[in-house]
Write a protein that holds these residues in place. Structure first.
Motif, PDB file in Angstrom:
ATOM      1  N   TYR B  33      -8.000 -28.200 -28.350  1.00 14.31           N
ATOM      2  CA  TYR B  33      -9.292 -28.240 -29.041  1.00 14.31           C
ATOM      3  C   TYR B  33      -9.665 -29.676 -29.394  1.00 14.31           C
ATOM      4  CZ  TYR B  33      -8.069 -23.336 -29.863  1.00 14.31           C
ATOM      5  OH  TYR B  33      -7.713 -22.021 -29.707  1.00 14.31           O
ATOM      6  N   TYR B  35     -12.154 -31.368 -32.327  1.00 14.18           N
ATOM      7  CA  TYR B  35     -12.993 -31.196 -33.503  1.00 14.18           C
ATOM      8  C   TYR B  35     -13.526 -32.561 -33.934  1.00 14.18           C
ATOM      9  CZ  TYR B  35     -11.101 -26.493 -34.447  1.00 14.18           C
ATOM     10  OH  TYR B  35     -10.752 -25.152 -34.391  1.00 14.18           O
ATOM     11  N   LEU B  45     -15.991 -27.551 -34.277  1.00 11.94           N
ATOM     12  CA  LEU B  45     -15.414 -27.504 -32.944  1.00 11.94           C
ATOM     13  C   LEU B  45     -16.402 -28.018 -31.906  1.00 11.94           C
ATOM     14  CD1 LEU B  45     -13.007 -26.587 -31.186  1.00 11.94           C
ATOM     15  CD2 LEU B  45     -14.128 -24.344 -31.039  1.00 11.94           C
ATOM     16  N   TYR B  48     -13.269 -26.681 -26.305  1.00  8.47           N
ATOM     17  CA  TYR B  48     -11.891 -26.235 -26.292  1.00  8.47           C
ATOM     18  C   TYR B  48     -11.491 -25.819 -24.882  1.00  8.47           C
ATOM     19  CZ  TYR B  48     -13.749 -21.438 -26.488  1.00  8.47           C
ATOM     20  OH  TYR B  48     -14.406 -20.280 -26.227  1.00  8.47           O
TER      21      TYR B  48
END
Lengths: 113, 113
Positions: B33, B35, B45, B48
């Motif tokens: 992921y 962020y 987010l 991903y």
């Protein structure tokens, strides 16, 4: 859609007193709930999680959290706060079938000596 | 035990420049992921990946691209940087979803002038 609310931007507590950091969530289906801690200029560290089973979950550094399905809450608690607990705390939720963990805005905990 | 490593840790760009952030994990995790963390906004987010060769959009994907050519690496690209992309970027990985915890890198602080 899933969401997390942390209603307090900051929590101040005296050293040795119990602490609570509040979290409520919204998700479709069963929730998977997490608490993370972030120290200054560091990445987030996992504290504890609720997946299923006992509503009281114990985690790292003496922290625990209570899952309350009827109130859709997952409050973080510790019986006796330490100055070293001062940090930024994040609650997060993910629903079954999802790949995306949604974080709250964070609560800054200050433990006063 | 390296865990999740992000490079670079700091970068200053001018508006319109491009750059790539590299995330590497040595835990053989499938899920990775990206962020971004902004004051008062928590973590949001960006993109991903659920495995090598796959990527998906998160909550705030605009202005970013990603690639997962190798299982251990997840790259985040900015093609034409804007001041709104000034932020701290965190990479994370997980062994399983939705029940597994995320392991975070130390963050990459990007400033766009």
């Amino acid at each position: 859609a899933q969401s997390v609310a942390q209603p307090e931007d900051q929590v101040n507590v005296a050293e040795g007193n119990p602490l609570t950091v509040k979290c409520t969530y919204s998700v479709s289906g069963n929730p998977y709930l997490f608490w993370y801690v972030q120290y200054p200029n560091r990445g987030l560290q996992f504290l504890l999680k609720y997946i299923t089973g006992d509503n009281l979950v114990k985690g790292s550094y003496g922290f625990e959290a209570e899952f309350n399905k009827s109130q859709t809450s997952f409050h973080l608690k510790k019986p006796s706060a330490l100055v070293s607990d001062s940090a930024l705390y994040f609650c997060a939720v993910i629903g079954a079938g999802s790949y995306q963990l949604t974080f709250g805005k964070g609560t800054k905990l200050s433990v006063i000596p | 035990n390296a865990g999740v490593t992000q490079t670079p840790k700091f970068r200053v760009l001018k508006t319109g420049q491009s750059m790539t952030l590299l995330c590497a994990q040595d835990m053989n995790h499938e899920y990775m992921y990206w962020y971004r963390q902004d004051p008062g906004m928590g973590l949001r987010l960006i993109h991903y990946s659920v495995g090598e060769g796959t990527t998906a959009k998160g909550e705030v994907p605009d202005g970013y691209n990603v690639s997962r050519l190798k299982k251990q690496n997840f790259l985040l690209g900015l093609e034409s940087a804007a001041p709104s992309q000034t932020s701290v970027y965190f990479c994370a990985s997980s062994l399983r979803v939705p029940t597994g915890e995320l392991f975070f890198g130390e963050g990459s602080r990007l400033t766009v002038l």
